[in-house]
Design an enzyme around this catalytic site. Structure first.
Site, PDB file in Angstrom:
ATOM      1  N   LYS A   3       0.814  -1.222   0.000  1.00  0.00           N
ATOM      2  CA  LYS A   3       0.000   0.000   0.000  1.00  0.00           C
ATOM      3  C   LYS A   3       0.848   1.273   0.000  1.00  0.00           C
ATOM      4  O   LYS A   3       0.379   2.325  -0.412  1.00  0.00           O
ATOM      5  CB  LYS A   3      -0.891   0.024   1.235  1.00  0.00           C
ATOM      6  CG  LYS A   3      -1.825  -1.159   1.345  1.00  0.00           C
ATOM      7  CD  LYS A   3      -2.612  -1.079   2.636  1.00  0.00           C
ATOM      8  CE  LYS A   3      -3.631  -2.174   2.759  1.00  0.00           C
ATOM      9  NZ  LYS A   3      -3.046  -3.414   3.317  1.00  0.00           N
TER      10      LYS A   3
HETATM   11  C1  LIG Z   1      -3.755  -4.623   3.132  1.00  0.00           C
HETATM   12  C2  LIG Z   1      -2.966  -5.864   3.193  1.00  0.00           C
HETATM   13  C3  LIG Z   1      -3.423  -7.056   2.597  1.00  0.00           C
HETATM   14  C4  LIG Z   1      -4.772  -7.173   1.943  1.00  0.00           C
HETATM   15  O1  LIG Z   1      -4.911  -6.364   0.801  1.00  0.00           O
HETATM   16  P1  LIG Z   1      -6.356  -5.984   0.248  1.00  0.00           P
HETATM   17  O2  LIG Z   1      -6.125  -5.059  -0.871  1.00  0.00           O
HETATM   18  O3  LIG Z   1      -7.090  -5.341   1.395  1.00  0.00           O
HETATM   19  O4  LIG Z   1      -7.009  -7.260  -0.150  1.00  0.00           O
HETATM   20  C5  LIG Z   1      -2.604  -8.165   2.639  1.00  0.00           C
HETATM   21  N1  LIG Z   1      -1.392  -8.131   3.247  1.00  0.00           N
HETATM   22  C6  LIG Z   1      -0.926  -7.009   3.830  1.00  0.00           C
HETATM   23  C7  LIG Z   1       0.404  -7.048   4.484  1.00  0.00           C
HETATM   24  C8  LIG Z   1      -1.691  -5.841   3.832  1.00  0.00           C
HETATM   25  O5  LIG Z   1      -1.210  -4.734   4.417  1.00  0.00           O
END
Ligand SMILES: *Cc1c(COP(=O)(O)O)cnc(C)c1O
Length: 386
Positions: A3
């Site tokens: 993210k």
């Molecule tokens: C946010 C996150 C996910 C899940 O991603 P989504 O887009 O919400 O499905 C998986 N692993 C980690 C480490 C995350 O921070």
């Protein structure tokens, strides 16, 4: 976490569009976080002119490192609030805020409007599409595949924003055979992709992969809309059923489209730890707990189906965000979080990411804790303070 990349772009996309739209109100970003969105959004929006950001995280629902990253966040326009409740509570309060009439009035009076840093904001999904093209082209460059060959993607999923971005990439022309969605013990997505039933009437587990401890997966609504042939009325009906009864089931035709492209599986907590160890012994690679779900599910899938298609596993976070679990998995010893970071580095030689160096000694700047029922009022008072 993955993210961080998308959320370093979002503030720029947003300020650019605000300028083009000649928008002169301030934008208040609301973010509910299961740990990683919060830090990524704070870093992206800190001190960005014309914006402020409020992050809500579940006390007891994020890792120690994730919490320390957020509560020590600097920046004149940032606030971080711990809530008594889980991630779903935080996310649904934020969604309610967007439709709340009282908040709309207050925001108009104070010349501010709301937006989101969660993947309900399409500005999050768009940058994530790039990951899929990039990894595909890497394989072409390394001569692992030829341009045009199909690949699978295996994606550790919670809110389903990462995986949906991959599906958008496919629709932009990327040759994809299957998407394999991986979950932890909160295996609501696994059940959905194998039965067509989305059943949120189940226990919520706090696991060692907390960023995927989610029962209401926001972006699934978008996928179901596409898979139903963009039938908005039908999807509205499903979502109303979900709200009223905690459950919906898609019709046979929609489910057939879904099954055609999506496979799914999950790992429980013990399996997560075992997978981290197995992968390290086999490849010398240190997985974090979420990526481990993907690795384990991919192995299961390949064993069950015999599918030989080259598969890209999306690594979603650094193992150093969950060092206690990773250290325990590899060396069978329970350590305090900061000792685990040090020892993990010592024993594996994997570098500690720069933003985590010295994190232990950073000052706690955000100490506000509220109940999940107070989120709307908190947002209101923040608007009034502008
Ligand atoms: C946010 C996150 C996910 C899940 O991603 P989504 O887009 O919400 O499905 C998986 N692993 C980690 C480490 C995350 O921070």
């Amino acid at each position: 976490a993955f993210k961080d990349m998308a959320l370093s772009l979002l503030p720029h996309l947003m300020t650019l569009s605000l300028k083009q739209l000649k928008e002169d109100r301030e934008v208040m970003i609301l973010a509910a976080t299961s740990g990683d969105t919060g830090k990524a959004a704070l870093e992206g929006f800190k001190d960005v002119e014309g914006t402020c950001i409020k992050v809500f995280y579940p006390l007891d629902g994020v890792s120690a490192i994730q919490q320390q990253q957020m509560v020590s966040q600097e920046g004149k326009n940032v606030k971080v609030v711990g809530i008594h409740g889980n991630f779903d509570d935080a996310q649904s309060a934020v969604k309610v805020a967007f439709g709340d009439k009282m908040l709309k009035e207050v925001s108009d009076q104070h010349h501010v409007f709301l937006s989101s840093a969660n993947s309900i904001n399409v500005g999050r999904l768009i940058p994530q599409i790039v990951y899929y093209f990039h990894s595909y082209f890497e394989l072409v460059r390394n001569k692992e595949i030829e341009m045009g060959d199909q690949v699978n993607f295996c994606v550790p999923s919670g809110n389903f924003g990462n995986c949906l971005a991959g599906w958008f990439a496919k629709n932009m022309g990327l040759p994809v055979n299957k998407f394999i969605t991986a979950s932890n013990k909160n295996n609501i997505l696994t059940d959905f992709f194998t039965t067509g039933k989305y059943d949120a009437n189940r226990e919520f587990f706090k696991t060692n992969a907390p960023a995927m401890d989610i029962l209401v997966s926001s972006n699934l609504e978008r996928l179901v809309w596409y898979m139903s042939g963009k039938d908005g009325d039908k999807v509205k009906e499903y979502m109303e059923k979900l709200k009223a009864d905690g459950i919906y089931e898609v019709d046979d035709e929609t489910f057939a489209h879904i099954q055609d492209q999506f496979k799914a599986g999950y790992l429980n907590e013990e399996e997560v730890l075992k997978t981290i160890k197995d992968c390290y012994e086999d490849n010398g690679y240190v997985l974090d707990t979420h990526t481990a779900c993907g690795y384990g599910v991919l192995k299961q899938y390949q064993k069950e189906t015999g599918d030989q298609t080259k598969t890209i596993l999306l690594s979603t976070a650094s193992p150093y965000k969950f060092p206690e679990s990773v250290y325990k998995a590899l060396f069978n010893e329970e350590l305090d979080v900061y000792d685990a970071i040090e020892k993990l580095n010592e024993k594996t030689g994997v570098a500690v990411p720069k933003p985590l160096v010295g994190i232990k000694d950073r000052e706690v700047l955000h100490k506000t804790h509220i109940d999940k029922t107070e989120i709307i009022n908190f947002i209101k008072s923040e608007m009034e303070g502008l």
